[in-house]
Enzyme design. Structure first.
Site, PDB file in Angstrom:
ATOM      1  N   CYS A  52       1.014  -1.578   0.208  1.00 59.99           N
ATOM      2  CA  CYS A  52       0.337   0.175  -0.330  1.00 59.99           C
ATOM      3  C   CYS A  52       1.140   1.185   0.286  1.00 59.99           C
ATOM      4  O   CYS A  52       1.801   1.861   0.596  1.00 59.99           O
ATOM      5  CB  CYS A  52      -0.744  -0.118   1.171  1.00 59.99           C
ATOM      6  N   ASP A  59      -0.571  -5.559   1.384  1.00 57.19           N
ATOM      7  CA  ASP A  59      -1.807  -5.952   0.778  1.00 57.19           C
ATOM      8  C   ASP A  59      -2.271  -6.963   0.115  1.00 57.19           C
ATOM      9  O   ASP A  59      -1.751  -7.703  -0.323  1.00 57.19           O
ATOM     10  CB  ASP A  59      -2.887  -4.750  -0.513  1.00 57.19           C
TER      11      ASP A  59
END
Length: 136
Positions: A52, A59
């Protein structure tokens, strides 16, 4: 005197990895021996990981791809290496799916493709991003 707004409300330095620096593994293909005979091919990739750009945390997602080949099919080992090469890339969920769609279409020129990124819950929000392509 005019002050420009902060790039985000938390004043964080958000920097995605530039496309030219992503170093994604190339997608390989092989000839589809039955052009004109439409089939659907589905891939479910359950261990997608990227970074991210907002938090620098990983993520996680399941990526689903359904496509109808034209003259070429995606070779699975190259798909695995391509997907795994996102692990060190800082990228937003919305951009992941568009990059995968662009690269997939460029590699095999399918008749149709639907791509879905089903991202794990983060901060009480689940994100699902979908993109499609249809050859005209």
């Amino acid at each position: 005197m005019t002050t420009l707004p902060a790039p985000n409300q938390q004043c964080l330095d958000i920097q995605s990895t530039p496309r030219a620096e992503m170093n994604l593994f190339p997608l390989d293909t092989f000839a589809y021996e039955f052009p004109g005979s439409e089939i659907k091919i589905n891939f479910e990739i359950t261990e997608f990981t990227a970074i991210c750009p907002f938090s620098d945390f990983p993520d996680f997602a399941t990526i689903r791809i359904e496509y109808v080949p034209n003259e070429r099919c995606i070779e699975l080992k190259s798909l695995k290496l391509y997907i795994n090469s996102f692990r060190n890339v800082k990228i937003f969920h919305e951009h992941v799916i568009n990059i995968i769609l662009e690269d997939f279409v460029a590699a095999c020129d399918p008749l149709r493709v639907d791509i879905e990124g089903d991202f794990h819950v983060r901060g009480n929000i689940k994100t699902i991003v979908r993109a499609s392509y249809c050859k005209s």
